[in-house]
Structures are given as structure tokens and as C-alpha cells.
Design a protein around this motif. Structure first.
Motif, PDB file in Angstrom:
ATOM      1  N   HIS A 232      68.690  37.404  65.003  1.00 22.69           N
ATOM      2  CA  HIS A 232      68.134  36.945  63.729  1.00 22.69           C
ATOM      3  C   HIS A 232      67.659  35.501  63.870  1.00 22.69           C
ATOM      4  O   HIS A 232      68.487  34.597  64.120  1.00 22.69           O
ATOM      5  CB  HIS A 232      69.207  36.957  62.634  1.00 22.69           C
ATOM      6  CG  HIS A 232      69.664  38.315  62.207  1.00 22.69           C
ATOM      7  ND1 HIS A 232      68.790  39.308  61.818  1.00 22.69           N
ATOM      8  CD2 HIS A 232      70.915  38.831  62.054  1.00 22.69           C
ATOM      9  CE1 HIS A 232      69.486  40.382  61.454  1.00 22.69           C
ATOM     10  NE2 HIS A 232      70.767  40.131  61.598  1.00 22.69           N
ATOM     11  N   SER A 253      78.071  40.363  64.518  1.00 19.95           N
ATOM     12  CA  SER A 253      77.136  39.317  64.942  1.00 19.95           C
ATOM     13  C   SER A 253      77.886  38.204  65.654  1.00 19.95           C
ATOM     14  O   SER A 253      79.081  37.990  65.446  1.00 19.95           O
ATOM     15  CB  SER A 253      76.341  38.759  63.763  1.00 19.95           C
ATOM     16  OG  SER A 253      77.162  37.989  62.924  1.00 19.95           O
ATOM     17  N   ILE A 277      63.134  38.932  60.959  1.00 17.25           N
ATOM     18  CA  ILE A 277      64.424  39.647  60.920  1.00 17.25           C
ATOM     19  C   ILE A 277      65.004  39.712  62.329  1.00 17.25           C
ATOM     20  O   ILE A 277      66.203  39.580  62.523  1.00 17.25           O
ATOM     21  CB  ILE A 277      64.227  41.103  60.404  1.00 17.25           C
ATOM     22  CG1 ILE A 277      63.608  41.107  59.002  1.00 17.25           C
ATOM     23  CG2 ILE A 277      65.508  41.907  60.480  1.00 17.25           C
ATOM     24  CD1 ILE A 277      64.560  40.909  57.876  1.00 17.25           C
ATOM     25  N   ASP A 278      64.130  39.952  63.315  1.00 18.40           N
ATOM     26  CA  ASP A 278      64.610  40.148  64.686  1.00 18.40           C
ATOM     27  C   ASP A 278      63.583  39.634  65.696  1.00 18.40           C
ATOM     28  O   ASP A 278      62.488  40.178  65.780  1.00 18.40           O
ATOM     29  CB  ASP A 278      64.883  41.642  64.921  1.00 18.40           C
ATOM     30  CG  ASP A 278      65.254  41.915  66.368  1.00 18.40           C
ATOM     31  OD1 ASP A 278      65.781  40.995  67.022  1.00 18.40           O
ATOM     32  OD2 ASP A 278      65.005  43.034  66.840  1.00 18.40           O
TER      33      ASP A 278
END
Ligand SMILES: CC(C)c1ccc(C(=O)O)c(O)c1O
Ligand SMILES: [Fe+2]
Length: 300
Positions: A232, A253, A277-278
């Protein structure tokens, strides 16, 4: 303004307590603490009395969220803010607090997500709170993300009434907030969704190897991996999302940004794009964040 220690616990409704208690222990890697007389199951992932409570009740989703206050003097600041905003609150009785191993608590319904929030300080009891990390070295309950069609109003409520600080947003789709002055990038996220919902529950792990090992272990255990591994760009965390037996999304995470209490950087707004987001380019399974009814409590 109200000061917090952390996101303390999350209580989930699950369809089968036996199935979910086994999953949260053997697959998610939390430590089973005990079963209460009402049948609810307590699990922990740090040295608190509990971090996750499971209740057998359909539909699956969120029963309530516990936010640990810095100390008992914070109740006064919280109550002033709630009264000024016209938000109803209820102080839990001494017997309810004792049952829940907390010293004092105030409960509200967050007006935009309908989530039950409990502000509490833990009991100073002598119960055993040792925690032995399992196959995945979880360090703490990290955050939850709530969905609502009133996401901008929810952000204002968490910021102006509850004294959360905004860390980052992704367009107008999701905002990440920390219960001040807890250092971690977010304890709560608020995402735009068609109806109030629990989007996911996060557990922070010790190192990147916990994520890599979890990928293979979860596959071998037959758990549904719905996103990741990836990173992230907002919090900097490496992540992996998977589903519990009812389809509630859980996230591991590692590597979340931390903020200082003063001179913290300004919040950023990242573009509403998949790269926000990624940054590794993983694709998302549509089941991610799709199960998580919010139980609405009555605040008399
Ligand atoms: C995809 C979701 C809402 C998301 C995005 C970013 C972070 C982060 O920065 O850590 C998350 O934890 C998320 O769950
Ligand atoms: Fe998350």
C-alpha cells in the motif's frame, strides 16, 4: 480533546462459533483465551485481555469496536464533545464492565456507519495476559475499515468529534485516520460503499517473512486469498488479504508508517487509481470486503 491509546478490540458476529474460533486460532493465528458463559469466544494477539471477540449471530459482520482511551480523564473530554455534537451515549454498568474485563466504558453509535464504538479503559485485574505468537507473529490488532455512503460525514465525525487525525486519502473513495496520538498511520479507515459495512479487519505482523510464509500457509490450509501480496503506497505496508469462514475479509500487514505526536506530516490525497491501493499490481478478488453487516445497537 479526547486522547487514545489504540484500537483495542473488535467484536465480530459469525455464523458458527466453533468453526470461526478454530479458524481464528489455527488459520489467522490468534491465541484462544477462553469462552464466556454466553458462548462468545475471546482471542488475543497482544498482551491485552482480548483483541477479538466472536459471537454466534447471523449475519456475519461487526458487533462493536473498542477504542482504548489514554486514561480515565479522557471520558470527560469525550462526553463534552459528544454532547456538543448531540450524539447519544451510554456509560456501561459496573457489572457489564466487570464481565468485559474493563474498568469503565462509554458506548455510542457512530451516526454515519452505524458502527457501535466503545471507548474504554482496561481493568487493572490480575488475569493472565501472556501472549505467545503462533505461526504468524501478529503484533497487534491494526485497524478496521468501515464502509458507508456517508463517508465524508463519517470522516468529519471521527476528526472533529472523536479527535482522530487524517493520515491520507485515496481520492474520495477511502480515508485513513489514526486515534490521536497513537502513532500508526491508521486505526480506522472509512471507505465509500452503498450501505454501512465492515470492509475488513487488519492484524499487523512482525516482519515481511510473516507475509510470505502466510501466503503459502493460507494456500495449503485452503483459505481464500483475495488480494496480495502487495504494498500500500499510503501506509507503506506490505499486505495480504484473506477470508474468514463467513467471508469477512482479514488483512495481515507489515511496515506501517508511524507519525510523531507533534510536527506530523500533512495528510496527502492520492489519485483514485489502482496504483494508489497497491504499487505491486496485484489483482483483487471481488469477494474482498463484500461480507460484513454492521449490527446496530440501541443506545438508550
Ligand atoms: C484497499 C484498502 C482500503 C487499503 C488501502 C490502503 C491501506 C494502507 O495504506 O495500509 C490499507 O490498509 C487498506 O486496507
Ligand atoms: Fe487495511
Amino acid at each position: 480533546m479526547t486522547r487514545y491509546r489504540k484500537l483495542g478490540y473488535v467484536e465480530l458476529n459469525v455464523e458458527s462459533i466453533a468453526r470461526s474460533a478454530t479458524f481464528y486460532r489455527d488459520v489467522a493465528g490468534l491465541q484462544h483465551v477462553r469462552q464466556r458463559q454466553d458462548g462468545s469466544v475471546l482471542l488475543r494477539c497482544d498482551m491485552d485481555a482480548y483483541s477479538v471477540v466472536l459471537h454466534e449471530k447471523a449475519p456475519a459482520g461487526l458487533k462493536c469496536v473498542g477504542l482504548m482511551l489514554e486514561d480515565a480523564s479522557q471520558f470527560e473530554a469525550l462526553h463534552v464533545q459528544l454532547r456538543e455534537h448531540g450524539t447519544a451515549y451510554k456509560e456501561l454498568s459496573a457489572s457489564e464492565c466487570k464481565l468485559r474485563q474493563i474498568a469503565r466504558a462509554t458506548r455510542i453509535t457512530e451516526p454515519n456507519t452505524q458502527a457501535t464504538l466503545e471507548f474504554y479503559i482496561p481493568a487493572d485485574d490480575a488475569s493472565d495476559r501472556t501472549f505467545q505468537p503462533t505461526h504468524t507473529r501478529i503484533q497487534r490488532l491494526g485497524h478496521i475499515v468501515l464502509g458507508t455512503q456517508r463517508s465524508s460525514e463519517a470522516v468529519v465525525f471521527f476528526r472533529d468529534v472523536l479527535n482522530f487525525r487524517v493520515s491520507d486519502s485515496i481520492g474520495e473513495t477511502v480515508t485513513f485516520m489514526r486515534p490521536y496520538p497513537n502513532p500508526f498511520h491508521h486505526g480506522i479507515g472509512v471507505v465509500c460503499s452503498g450501505h454501512p459495512m465492515l470492509h475488513h479487519v487488519n492484524f499487523m505482523v512482525t516482519e515481511i517473512d510473516d507475509i510470505g510464509r502466510a501466503l503459502h500457509r493460507l494456500r495449503a490450509q485452503g483459505a481464500a486469498i483475495v488480494h496480495g501480496p502487495g504494498r500500500h503506497p499510503t501506509s507503506g505496508s506490505v499486505f495480504l488479504y484473506f477470508l474468514d469462514p463467513d467471508g469477512i475479509t482479514l488483512e495481515y500487514s507489515f511496515g506501517m508508517e508511524e507519525f510523531l505526536e507533534i510536527h506530523a506530516r500533512e495528510p496527502r490525497v492520492l489519485p483514485a487509481a489502482p496504483e494508489s491501493i497497491d504499487s505491486w499490481g496485484a489483482t483483487r478478488d471481488p469477494r474482498m470486503g463484500s461480507v460484513g453487516e454492521i449490527e446496530v445497537a440501541t443506545i438508550a
